[in-house]
Design a protein around this motif. Structure first.
Motif, PDB file in Angstrom:
ATOM      1  N   GLU A 108      -8.946  -6.360  -9.576  1.00  0.00           N
ATOM      2  CA  GLU A 108      -7.591  -5.524  -9.678  1.00  0.00           C
ATOM      3  C   GLU A 108      -6.769  -5.289  -9.161  1.00  0.00           C
ATOM      4  N   VAL A 109      -6.956  -4.684  -7.950  1.00  0.00           N
ATOM      5  CA  VAL A 109      -5.768  -3.673  -7.397  1.00  0.00           C
ATOM      6  C   VAL A 109      -5.244  -5.059  -6.555  1.00  0.00           C
ATOM      7  N   HIS A 110      -6.259  -6.078  -6.163  1.00  0.00           N
ATOM      8  CA  HIS A 110      -5.533  -7.504  -5.288  1.00  0.00           C
ATOM      9  C   HIS A 110      -5.140  -8.191  -6.336  1.00  0.00           C
ATOM     10  N   GLY A 111      -5.231  -8.289  -7.942  1.00  0.00           N
ATOM     11  CA  GLY A 111      -3.962  -9.177  -8.431  1.00  0.00           C
ATOM     12  C   GLY A 111      -2.674  -8.164  -8.522  1.00  0.00           C
ATOM     13  N   SER A 112      -2.793  -6.842  -7.987  1.00  0.00           N
ATOM     14  CA  SER A 112      -1.406  -6.274  -8.710  1.00  0.00           C
ATOM     15  C   SER A 112      -0.944  -6.319  -7.283  1.00  0.00           C
ATOM     16  N   TYR A 113      -0.948  -6.671  -6.187  1.00  0.00           N
ATOM     17  CA  TYR A 113      -0.656  -7.227  -5.185  1.00  0.00           C
ATOM     18  C   TYR A 113      -0.374  -8.358  -4.749  1.00  0.00           C
ATOM     19  N   PHE A 145       1.048  -1.079  -0.569  1.00  0.00           N
ATOM     20  CA  PHE A 145      -0.489  -0.456   0.543  1.00  0.00           C
ATOM     21  C   PHE A 145       1.065   0.827   0.071  1.00  0.00           C
ATOM     22  N   ARG A 146       1.553   1.182   0.260  1.00  0.00           N
ATOM     23  CA  ARG A 146       3.002   2.022   0.227  1.00  0.00           C
ATOM     24  C   ARG A 146       3.863   2.854  -0.179  1.00  0.00           C
ATOM     25  N   THR A 147       3.946   1.664  -1.011  1.00  0.00           N
ATOM     26  CA  THR A 147       4.818   1.472  -2.351  1.00  0.00           C
ATOM     27  C   THR A 147       4.455   1.456  -3.213  1.00  0.00           C
ATOM     28  N   ASP A 148       2.748   1.234  -4.043  1.00  0.00           N
ATOM     29  CA  ASP A 148       2.354   1.373  -4.954  1.00  0.00           C
ATOM     30  C   ASP A 148       2.015   2.021  -5.120  1.00  0.00           C
ATOM     31  N   PRO A 149       2.815   2.815  -6.493  1.00  0.00           N
ATOM     32  CA  PRO A 149       1.981   4.025  -6.873  1.00  0.00           C
ATOM     33  C   PRO A 149       0.743   3.716  -8.451  1.00  0.00           C
ATOM     34  N   GLY A 150       0.587   2.867  -8.630  1.00  0.00           N
ATOM     35  CA  GLY A 150      -0.113   2.037  -9.371  1.00  0.00           C
ATOM     36  C   GLY A 150      -1.383   2.344  -9.875  1.00  0.00           C
ATOM     37  N   TRP A 151      -2.414   2.934  -8.810  1.00  0.00           N
ATOM     38  CA  TRP A 151      -3.518   3.523  -8.602  1.00  0.00           C
ATOM     39  C   TRP A 151      -4.089   3.989  -7.529  1.00  0.00           C
ATOM     40  N   ARG A 159      -9.393   4.026  -3.139  1.00  0.00           N
ATOM     41  CA  ARG A 159      -8.184   4.901  -2.441  1.00  0.00           C
ATOM     42  C   ARG A 159      -8.089   6.732  -1.935  1.00  0.00           C
ATOM     43  N   PRO A 160      -7.853   6.732  -0.942  1.00  0.00           N
ATOM     44  CA  PRO A 160      -7.865   8.332  -0.507  1.00  0.00           C
ATOM     45  C   PRO A 160      -7.318   8.649  -0.708  1.00  0.00           C
TER      46      PRO A 160
END
Length: 89
Positions: A46-51, A32-38, A87-88
């Motif tokens: 989609e988000v869980h797949g990225s994780y 969450f802290r390092t992924d700038p992708g969304w 995401r806020p």
């Protein structure tokens, strides 16, 4: 804690902790802290797949992932019957 295997995709993951007052999994916090992708709203899948693609640790289940993100302030909503994470900004 033993890992479980998802019957549909084969990923192994740690099961969700039944205790509601627990800290988020470190792999989710790190992602969450390092992924700038969304930003904004994306489908939960989609988000869980990225994780799943980015974690080097044992990934957590989708349910645990969503619960951990909720702990971090990310809300899951339905967008035209599609679960999405907001995401806020």
């Amino acid at each position: 804690m033993t890992t479980q295997t998802c019957p549909s995709c084969g990923h192994t993951f740690l099961p969700a902790d039944p205790t509601p007052e627990r800290a988020p999994d470190p792999s989710v916090v790190r992602w969450f802290r390092t992924d700038p992708g969304w930003s904004g709203s994306l489908s939960t899948d989609e988000v869980h797949g990225s994780y799943l693609r980015s974690t080097g640790d044992a990934p957590v289940s989708r349910a645990r992932f969503v619960a951990d993100l909720a702990h971090l302030g990310v809300e899951e909503v339905l967008d035209d019957d599609t679960p999405s994470l907001v995401r806020p900004g």
